[in-house]
Every structure is written in structure tokens, then in C-alpha cells.
Design an enzyme around this catalytic site. Sequence first.
Site, PDB file in Angstrom:
ATOM      1  N   HIS A  99       0.728  -1.223   0.279  1.00  0.00           N
ATOM      2  CA  HIS A  99      -0.306  -0.067   0.576  1.00  0.00           C
ATOM      3  C   HIS A  99       0.768   1.236   0.142  1.00  0.00           C
ATOM      4  CE1 HIS A  99      -2.349  -3.533   2.672  1.00  0.00           C
ATOM      5  NE2 HIS A  99      -3.362  -2.230   2.317  1.00  0.00           N
ATOM      6  N   ASP A 102       1.800   2.085   3.425  1.00  0.00           N
ATOM      7  CA  ASP A 102       3.525   1.221   3.435  1.00  0.00           C
ATOM      8  C   ASP A 102       4.999   1.534   3.733  1.00  0.00           C
ATOM      9  OD1 ASP A 102       1.289  -0.656   4.734  1.00  0.00           O
ATOM     10  OD2 ASP A 102       1.151  -1.585   2.482  1.00  0.00           O
ATOM     11  N   GLU A 230     -10.361  -7.122  -4.714  1.00  0.00           N
ATOM     12  CA  GLU A 230     -10.527  -7.705  -3.100  1.00  0.00           C
ATOM     13  C   GLU A 230     -11.590  -7.890  -2.737  1.00  0.00           C
ATOM     14  OE1 GLU A 230      -6.176  -7.627  -1.399  1.00  0.00           O
ATOM     15  OE2 GLU A 230      -7.762  -8.538   0.727  1.00  0.00           O
ATOM     16  N   ASP A 294      -4.481 -13.951  -2.933  1.00  0.00           N
ATOM     17  CA  ASP A 294      -3.726 -13.459  -0.996  1.00  0.00           C
ATOM     18  C   ASP A 294      -3.831 -14.591   0.083  1.00  0.00           C
ATOM     19  OD1 ASP A 294      -3.135 -10.661  -1.202  1.00  0.00           O
ATOM     20  OD2 ASP A 294      -4.501 -10.508  -0.429  1.00  0.00           O
ATOM     21  N   ASP A 307      -5.309 -13.543   9.395  1.00  0.00           N
ATOM     22  CA  ASP A 307      -4.053 -13.554   8.558  1.00  0.00           C
ATOM     23  C   ASP A 307      -3.130 -14.815   9.006  1.00  0.00           C
ATOM     24  OD1 ASP A 307      -5.549 -11.693   7.253  1.00  0.00           O
ATOM     25  OD2 ASP A 307      -4.619  -9.838   7.782  1.00  0.00           O
ATOM     26  N   ASP A 337      -0.529 -12.426   2.394  1.00  0.00           N
ATOM     27  CA  ASP A 337      -1.514 -11.177   3.580  1.00  0.00           C
ATOM     28  C   ASP A 337      -1.253 -11.928   4.345  1.00  0.00           C
ATOM     29  OD1 ASP A 337      -2.474  -8.910   4.082  1.00  0.00           O
ATOM     30  OD2 ASP A 337      -4.256  -9.139   2.733  1.00  0.00           O
TER      31      ASP A 337
HETATM   32  C1  XUL Z   1      -7.270  -6.060   4.344  1.00  0.00           C
HETATM   33  C2  XUL Z   1      -5.904  -7.021   3.217  1.00  0.00           C
HETATM   34  C3  XUL Z   1      -5.508  -5.951   2.827  1.00  0.00           C
HETATM   35  C4  XUL Z   1      -5.479  -5.685   1.153  1.00  0.00           C
HETATM   36  C5  XUL Z   1      -4.972  -4.941   0.248  1.00  0.00           C
HETATM   37  O1  XUL Z   1      -7.618  -7.361   4.961  1.00  0.00           O
HETATM   38  O2  XUL Z   1      -6.490  -8.059   2.901  1.00  0.00           O
HETATM   39  O3  XUL Z   1      -4.113  -5.750   2.634  1.00  0.00           O
HETATM   40  O4  XUL Z   1      -4.884  -7.184   1.082  1.00  0.00           O
HETATM   41  O5  XUL Z   1      -5.517  -3.406   0.536  1.00  0.00           O
HETATM   42 CO    CO Z   2      -5.520  -9.065   1.565  1.00  0.00          CO
END
Ligand code: XUL
Ligand code: CO
Length: 437
Positions: A99, A102, A230, A294, A307, A337
Site C-alpha cells: 500500500h 506502507d 479484493e 492473497d 491473517d 497477506d
Molecule cells: C485487508 C487486506 C488488505 C488488502 C490490500 O484484510 O487483505 O491488506 O490485501 O489492501
Molecule cells: Co488481502
Amino acid sequence: MTYFKNVGKIAYEGKGSDNPLAFKHYNPKETVLGKTMEEHLRFAVAYWHTFTGSGSDPFGVGTAVRAWDRPDAMDQAKARVEANFEFLEKIGIPYYCFHDRDIAPEGETLQQTNKNLDIIVDMLESNMKSSGAKLLWNTANMFTNPRFVHGAGTTSNAEVYAYAGAQLKKSLEIGKRLGAENYVFWGGREGYETLLNTDMALELDNLARLFHMAIAYSKEIGFGAQFLIEPKPKEPSKHQYDFDAATTIAFLQKYDLKEYFKLNLEANHATLAGHTFEHEIRVAAINGMLGSLDANQGDLLLGWDTDEFPTDLYATTLTMYEVLKAGGIGKGGVNFDAKVRRGSFEDEDLFLAHIAGMDSYAWGLKAAAKLIEDKVLDNIVDNRYRSFRDGIGAEIVSGKATLQSLEQYALQNNPIKNESGRQERIKLLLSEVIFSV
Ligand code: XUL
Ligand code: CO
């Protein structure tokens, strides 16, 4: 400077190895169904979890001890860049994702924020040139800053919408400069808390308008990345508009956006929506919308997006089965991710966690390839639907059947005969395949 002093290049040592800093299954050059593992999996590191994340949670501050921690925000941003490229090289991952927020801290003004970005993007660009690492995707963080309290593309405040547009424009320019292969939109704040103060129709129309502007601007600057949405059903918003794959595809169709987008699907988002990851991938694939993955996993005992690094072999096998059946991941990849647990606070844990995820995906890939080669599930599915191959079934599938012809058939076909789906037997077959590779 070297950040990971105690870790060298991670090598494939195979199944018998007891070296924790080696791959037991991921062998990048090994061929599986005509392509190398590296080509199938296209792994990526998520900058936010690996280099920006600190291990904080709602009850406590960060626990991670990072060699790139610095008192000054820009110094820290620069150190993170160096750590990122050292990490990619040592772990042997070809891609990364980020992002905007980041990689560089926000300044007092949009001008200052963009200047900070430019300094870091210069550094990323030169490191990418010298290392050969590539950008799988970038995105704009339009959810952390308090200005996005009511959303970005779906905000109730036109001033915020304009800011989001400016931020998106800058992110597309960064993507173009760094040769991003995809560009992701994840709408963490694109949703609502209560309908009592929400104009849902206007919010959705405005979100679609922002996407159309992004398409127009990308064409203008010659940014050829694949756009990805996403989906996620909730968190941080109570109800997010891009709830799941099917909802997102319907939105894209309604606003004439479908041809410009594919989906970036995330395992833990799928389970939050009450689906499996493989369900989301199948929905995307049968609609020609499978873009990228992801990779992570949730904890089914917890109700939020944990995550975690993916280690569930049943899930990685069924994920890779869907990917192989769909003809591969194309321009997408398998982006971790995923974050190390708060208790795994040492730099070395970042390697151990990625190795766990990579080996689990490689294992899943091998098992999925065996399922396909031996036609384990194909034979079962073919046989299950065989009634659609001739007689009344063939008439239905070819579009010739009418309600009259179905009635005629049903009147003389008595009793109807059904067959068992044999689910339990099939699940045991799946286990046998996973533990045979
Ligand atoms: C949040 C998520 C984000 C996206 C990108 O749950 O998955 O990090 O992958 O914004
Ligand atoms: Co994500």
C-alpha cells in the site's frame, strides 16, 4: 547494511531435511504438470505485514523487534526498503506488494506526503533494477487515516472523495513507474455501519465512478496493470460492499466495469463471508474473473481476520486444484497477506513463517497435480452428471427441452432413481492423495 545477519539463502533440501531454514517441498525449478513450481506459484511478500507491521493488537503495542526500527519515520522507511530486498533475495520470492502508506509516512499536506513517496519510490525502483525483484501489485491505503472515517469512494463527504481521487491518481502513477503487474482495490471502509444515515445507491454509484476514473487515467498514462478488486464481507466496516466474489461480480456487471477487472481473492476473507477459499476461486474462475490470491488462513474459533500463514494442507491442495483447473493464475500470484503471531517477534520468524507458507502451497500444488493426473475427482464428477450426456439430459443441456417435453418425460418415468454422492469416501481419497506426495 545487512538486516538478517543469521540467515543465508534458503535452499531446497527435500523431505528428509531437518534444517528449519530450508524448503522441504518448494523446489522452484521442479516441474509439475509442465510448468516449474516457481511459474505456478508466483509468490509475493506483503510489505505491510512483513516490514511495516509491529505485532500490535487492540490490547497491546507491538512486540516485533526489527533490525530496521529507526526513530525517524523517513529513515525507517528507507531501512525497510533495504530489508525488503534482502529478504526477497534470501527467501527466493520474486514479487512483493504494498500500500502507498506502507512504504512512506504521510506528511502534513498531500504535497509533502507525495514527496515522501517519491523519495522511497526512487529507492524501490533502483533496488528492483539491481535485484530483479518485481511488483505483483500496489494499492492505495484509503482506510487508516481518520479522514476516511465515512469511507473513501463511498464517503458522505465530497472533499474526502476528492482526496481519495488524488491519492488513487498518485498510486496509479507509482504502479506505472514500478511496472506493477496488477493494481488492487480493497475497500475496507467502502461499506456502511447503519442504513439509518446511509444513501446506499449514491455510495455505490460514486464507487463505480471512481473506478471508471481510474480506468480512464490508467489509459491516459499507459499503465497496463490488471485491475483487481479484493472482496471482504466485513472488518473494518460492519458491511462491506465488495462482500464476496459473487457480489463483486454483480457490481462490476451493473456498472459496465467487468471487462476491466478481475478478483484478488483472500482465504480469510472467504471464510469471513461464510465460504471456503476454493468456493470463491471457483465462482471467479467460472466467470472468467480469477485474478490473484492473497494466501493466508483464518482461525475458525475466532470471528475475525487473523491473517495467519497458510499451513492447512487440505486448504492449500483444494486452492491449487481450483487454480490448476482454471488454467493457472495468469498475471496474478500467491501473495502472503499473512502476519506472524504476536509471540513470534524475532526477525527469523519472518523466514520460518514464509517457509511454512511456501512449503504448504508447494505440497498443495503437488497433491492437486496428482488429483488431476489420476482424474480422482474428474471421474467422480463426470460419473455423477452422466445423466446429462444423453436422453432427456442431453436435450436439457442443448437447450431443446421445454416444459412440455419435460412433463412428457416425467409422466412416463416413475419412480425416479437417485444415487449416493459418496462424500465420506471422497474425503478419505483426498487424504490419501495429500499424504502420498
Ligand atoms: C485487508 C487486506 C488488505 C488488502 C490490500 O484484510 O487483505 O491488506 O490485501 O489492501
Ligand atoms: Co488481502
